[in-house]
Write an enzyme that holds these catalytic residues in place. Structure first.
Site, PDB file in Angstrom:
ATOM      1  N   PHE A 271     -38.460  68.341   0.875  1.00 37.32           N
ATOM      2  CA  PHE A 271     -39.331  67.698  -0.113  1.00 37.32           C
ATOM      3  C   PHE A 271     -38.664  67.752  -1.486  1.00 37.32           C
ATOM      4  CE2 PHE A 271     -43.069  69.622   2.498  1.00 37.32           C
ATOM      5  CZ  PHE A 271     -42.807  68.737   3.535  1.00 37.32           C
TER       6      PHE A 271
ATOM      7  N   GLY B 285     -35.574  73.408  -0.678  1.00 34.70           N
ATOM      8  CA  GLY B 285     -34.986  72.425   0.228  1.00 34.70           C
ATOM      9  C   GLY B 285     -33.473  72.435   0.167  1.00 34.70           C
TER      10      GLY B 285
ATOM     11  N   TYR C 218     -38.868  72.953  -0.070  1.00 33.16           N
ATOM     12  CA  TYR C 218     -39.416  72.203  -1.208  1.00 33.16           C
ATOM     13  C   TYR C 218     -38.534  72.438  -2.434  1.00 33.16           C
ATOM     14  CZ  TYR C 218     -43.068  70.629  -4.523  1.00 33.16           C
ATOM     15  OH  TYR C 218     -43.785  69.980  -5.507  1.00 33.16           O
ATOM     16  N   CYS C 219     -38.044  71.340  -3.048  1.00 35.75           N
ATOM     17  CA  CYS C 219     -37.279  71.414  -4.287  1.00 35.75           C
ATOM     18  C   CYS C 219     -36.043  72.290  -4.085  1.00 35.75           C
ATOM     19  CB  CYS C 219     -38.177  71.910  -5.415  1.00 35.75           C
ATOM     20  SG  CYS C 219     -37.401  71.875  -7.056  1.00 35.75           S
ATOM     21  N   LEU C 220     -35.847  73.335  -4.895  1.00 29.86           N
ATOM     22  CA  LEU C 220     -34.698  74.215  -4.717  1.00 29.86           C
ATOM     23  C   LEU C 220     -34.719  74.880  -3.346  1.00 29.86           C
ATOM     24  CD1 LEU C 220     -34.603  76.072  -8.173  1.00 29.86           C
ATOM     25  CD2 LEU C 220     -33.555  73.914  -7.553  1.00 29.86           C
TER      26      LEU C 220
END
Length: 577
Positions: free
Chosen positions: A336, A312, A308-310
């Site tokens: 994500f 990811g 998720y985000c960083l």
């Protein structure tokens, strides 16, 4: 003759000065802003044609505005001279269509429009400096919007008359409460939401801990589970329980109820002693140590990895390194709001150039980490209307406090980032785009996302100010594998926490195979119609399709392999302040 100690002393003096300045400027480099301003001003003064065009534009618009204002004063049905942008909600209230507030609003929009012309399209100004100057002008104008002041905002005037001024009294109470919380560094305790009580309550055990992570294994909810476990890697800029909020919108609970064995990384909140933690530590002591633990608990099974985000971006980097080394432990990747190409990383790039990066590095050098105030300040500027001005009007002038929900409580529970890691992250990824360019080094060798061969499920959100969906879409040009891309409604967080049954949710989804021709993000958007509902459901089906048989749930941890349960979820790192 100068000694190394003397040279270091001189360097430290410069850094100390920059760090002191940074506390005043909230981490914004004065040199970066000055360079952008001078670039714009010098080129404007050397462009008499553009200068004349701006003068003519200003004269013409003021004349048209004067004529329109005279008509609007006597005819309420007079159509507006300037229509706000679609995303501009400041003047949506019908009261702004009545005299004299319609004249006030139109005058402000006219000035705002003129300054946009004045700060863009100047021949010779670098694209980055143009963006910075235009952004700074918008921020300055937003400060003086008539919506922010009680004498020019019809809603505030009406509320004050109706309540006999009680809204202003309540607003003063809200202001004093916020000032007290800011000066004492505290806030309302949990606001009714606390991790381990009514947030992050999915049952599980911490089965591994090192200096950087706690690894949580969640208890099964079904008699049989998919053979391949799921590892979730949240961003280290956030507490993990964004994906395990309340029971009704917990992604973790949703997955275990669908028959998945779920593991979650909970990141340590770094302090000054962690200043030298680098990207390699987040790869090795974060992702790789988690994979090793899962391999011991669920042996001989591949893993569905989710970032998720960083988290990811970190997962994609680690997956590329594993693929390069022919390590096939991963079954699929789910990313994500994760950027892998940072050439169009949105308005966050306004705060990232050589000058700004050097300045921020000195601030972090002083403390050993990037404080939450610097990060929240940048995000507030990107969404100044939503996060600053509309809140000021609502809470201080109208006297309204919005009810706190679980997502808001989580958002207030922020984390820090260590000096070395964040410096590397900004420099190598944001500034130089090493990952997309095949220059990012892992274990003394470069990695390429084209080496990844496992299926990928990538999710972006329509209103993302942190990872704009056009930027996330660039993954299509970087990988050579099956890529299912989903664009969902909502923003960076609310679009991901989008459980089935959530009202007004929609998504677009399409599969891109290696042999398919590339299409642009806008073409993709036009070709794929929106479906109503939550994207969690097709993602769950995708995970099931990419899983093998169902088996009995694994034991919690593996004591013999050194992964004995240490404590109940949510663990201890989630409570670090």
């Amino acid at each position: 003759m100068e000694t190394p100690v003397f040279n270091e002393l001189k360097s430290n003096i410069d850094r100390a000065i920059h760090a002191f300045e940074g506390r005043i400027t909230q981490g914004i480099s004065p040199a970066s802003l000055s360079l952008a301003y001078m670039d714009w001003l010098i080129h404007l003064l050397h462009s008499p044609g553009k200068f004349g065009e701006l003068t003519e534009n200003l004269t013409r618009k003021h004349f048209a505005y004067s004529v329109w204002s005279a008509r609007a004063a006597t005819d309420p049905a007079t159509p507006p001279l300037i229509k706000p942008l679609q995303q501009d909600r400041r003047f949506n209230d019908p009261a702004w269509g009545k005299f004299p507030f319609n004249v006030i609003a139109q005058g402000f929009l006219m000035r705002e429009q003129w300054w946009h012309y004045a700060t863009t399209g100047i021949p010779g100004v670098s694209r980055h400096h143009e963006n910075v100057v235009s952004f700074a002008a918008r921020q300055w104008l937003d400060m003086f919007s008539p919506t922010n002041f009680p004498l020019t905002n019809p809603k505030i005037i009406d509320r004050t008359i109706q309540s006999g001024g009680m809204n202003l009294l309540k607003g003063m109470e809200n202001l004093l409460e916020d000032v007290q919380n800011y000066t004492t560094g505290s806030g309302p305790a949990c606001e009714g939401f606390c991790a381990g009580e009514n947030l992050a309550t999915t049952e599980g055990q911490v089965i591994y801990r090192n200096r950087l992570i706690e690894l949580i294994q969640y208890s099964p909810k079904t008699e049989q589970v998919h053979a391949e476990p799921v590892l979730i890697i949240p961003a280290w800029i956030m507490k993990y329980y964004i994906l395990d909020l309340s029971e009704h919108n917990s992604m973790v609970r949703y997955l275990v109820e669908k028959g998945h064995t779920v593991f979650m990384i909970s990141w340590h909140n770094p302090d000054a002693s962690d200043r030298d933690m680098a990207m390699k530590d987040y790869i090795n002591r974060g992702v790789r140590d988690a994979l090793k633990a899962i391999n011991a608990i669920v042996p001989e099974r591949q893993i569905h990895a989710v970032g998720y985000c960083l988290g990811g971006t970190l997962l994609a980097t680690t997956a590329a390194a594993l693929a390069r080394d022919e390590d096939n432990r991963l079954k699929t990747l789910s990313l994500f709001t994760a950027q892998t190409d940072f050439t169009e990383a949105g308005e966050l790039m306004l705060f990232i150039d050589e000058s700004q990066l050097s300045y921020m590095e000195d601030i972090m050098w002083d403390r050993g980490y990037l404080d939450t105030t610097q990060m929240s300040g940048a995000f507030t500027l990107l969404r100044s209307y939503d996060l600053l001005w509309s809140r000021m009007v609502s809470e201080y002038w109208l006297g309204e406090r919005p009810p706190v929900n679980d997502l808001m409580a989580w958002n207030a529970d922020s984390t820090r980032m260590p000096y070395k890691m964040h410096t590397e992250y900004l420099s190598r990824l944001f500034l130089h785009n090493d990952l997309a360019s095949g220059r990012f080094i892992v274990d003394d060798g470069p990695v390429s996302l084209r080496d990844i061969r496992v299926p990928i499920f990538s999710v972006a959100t329509e209103k993302d100010h942190v990872a704009p969906w056009h930027s996330v879409y660039k993954l299509h040009g970087l990988v050579n594998t099956d890529l299912t891309f989903v664009l969902t409604s909502g923003g960076h967080n609310a679009g991901i926490v989008s459980e089935p049954g959530h009202p007004r949710r929609r998504y677009r989804m399409a599969l891109n195979r290696p042999e398919d021709k590339y299409i642009s993000a806008d073409q993709w958007y036009e070709r794929n119609e929106a479906s109503e509902g939550s994207w969690w459901e097709p993602w769950s089906e995708w995970l099931a399709e990419n899983s093998s048989e169902r088996v009995a749930p694994p034991e919690m941890g593996n004591t013999e392999a050194g992964y004995a349960p240490l404590c109940k979820a949510p663990g201890t790192y989630v409570f670090e302040k």
